[in-house]
Design a protein around this motif. Sequence first.
Motif, short mmCIF file in Angstrom:
data_model
loop_
_atom_site.label_atom_id
_atom_site.label_comp_id
_atom_site.label_asym_id
_atom_site.label_seq_id
_atom_site.Cartn_x
_atom_site.Cartn_y
_atom_site.Cartn_z
N GLU A 23 0.81 -1.10 -0.22
CA GLU A 23 -0.04 0.03 0.12
C GLU A 23 1.07 1.16 0.03
O GLU A 23 2.11 1.26 0.56
CB GLU A 23 -0.75 -0.12 1.27
CG GLU A 23 -1.75 -1.16 1.49
CD GLU A 23 -2.55 -1.21 2.62
OE1 GLU A 23 -3.51 -1.87 2.97
OE2 GLU A 23 -2.02 -0.44 3.73
N ILE A 25 1.13 5.54 0.05
CA ILE A 25 0.41 6.94 0.75
C ILE A 25 1.44 7.88 0.28
O ILE A 25 2.81 7.83 0.51
CB ILE A 25 0.24 6.90 2.10
CG1 ILE A 25 -0.84 5.64 2.53
CG2 ILE A 25 -0.53 8.29 2.43
CD1 ILE A 25 -1.21 5.84 3.98
N ARG A 70 -3.61 13.79 1.28
CA ARG A 70 -2.74 12.38 0.81
C ARG A 70 -3.58 11.73 -0.34
O ARG A 70 -4.78 11.98 -0.66
CB ARG A 70 -2.61 11.49 1.94
CG ARG A 70 -4.09 10.92 2.40
CD ARG A 70 -3.88 10.15 3.91
NE ARG A 70 -4.82 9.56 4.44
CZ ARG A 70 -6.05 10.39 5.12
NH1 ARG A 70 -5.94 11.44 5.16
NH2 ARG A 70 -6.81 9.52 5.66
N ALA A 72 -3.70 7.62 -1.62
CA ALA A 72 -3.50 6.32 -0.99
C ALA A 72 -3.85 5.34 -2.22
O ALA A 72 -4.77 5.37 -2.72
CB ALA A 72 -4.34 5.82 0.33
N GLU A 74 -4.06 1.03 -3.04
CA GLU A 74 -3.93 -0.27 -2.49
C GLU A 74 -3.65 -1.18 -3.76
O GLU A 74 -3.88 -0.75 -4.85
CB GLU A 74 -5.07 -0.89 -1.91
CG GLU A 74 -5.40 -0.11 -0.52
CD GLU A 74 -6.55 -0.78 0.25
OE1 GLU A 74 -7.17 -1.66 -0.02
OE2 GLU A 74 -7.07 0.28 1.14
#
Length: 179
Positions: A23, A25, A70, A72, A74
């Motif tokens: 992941e 960020i 931010r 993010a 995945e």
Amino acid sequence: MLIESYNLQVDVADHSTEEFEYEAIAHLPVDISHVLPYLNATLTNGTYYTDGPVFSWRRDNFKIAFWHDRIAVEHIETREQARDIIDELVKLVNETWEKRTEIEPDTKTYENLQPLELYRLLPKTNCKACGESTCFSFALKSAAGLVELGQCLPLYAEDQYEEQRTQLELLLVTKRPLL
Ligand code: SF4
């Protein structure tokens, strides 16, 4: 340029017990909440939530969320891929913001089209006139935005389906395709 730099954090995903994945960020030095309605207006497969706010988006296999501070991502395979995808997303935000005068911002939260909801309104005769072997297959592709409703010929040729056709057309303009 809106986002000139970011701090990248890459972690092994907690939930990946069978497949190893990361992941990422990107922590941003600027607030991008005012860009999110422009992303909502221009990107398909995304959902804008006023709480947050956050714009959640699917691109290829990536699950992406744009927050005010931010970005993010995945389902990343390698650390190198994390840097590449974050760079692309930062570029996307910057380009969208630069083009904002040409875009009507959109803060609506759209529901996704559901195949079963579409299937219920199709003629369900499996006549194959649309090129699909069953109405359910047509509903699946329609929910994904891969076929046009007009390809279901009986829906437009037969008066008995007029009400269903109207409801289907309404669904297709008020909801967004699934991935
Ligand atoms: S043309 Fe319409 S009724 Fe015929 S199989 Fe396709 S979706 Fe079903």
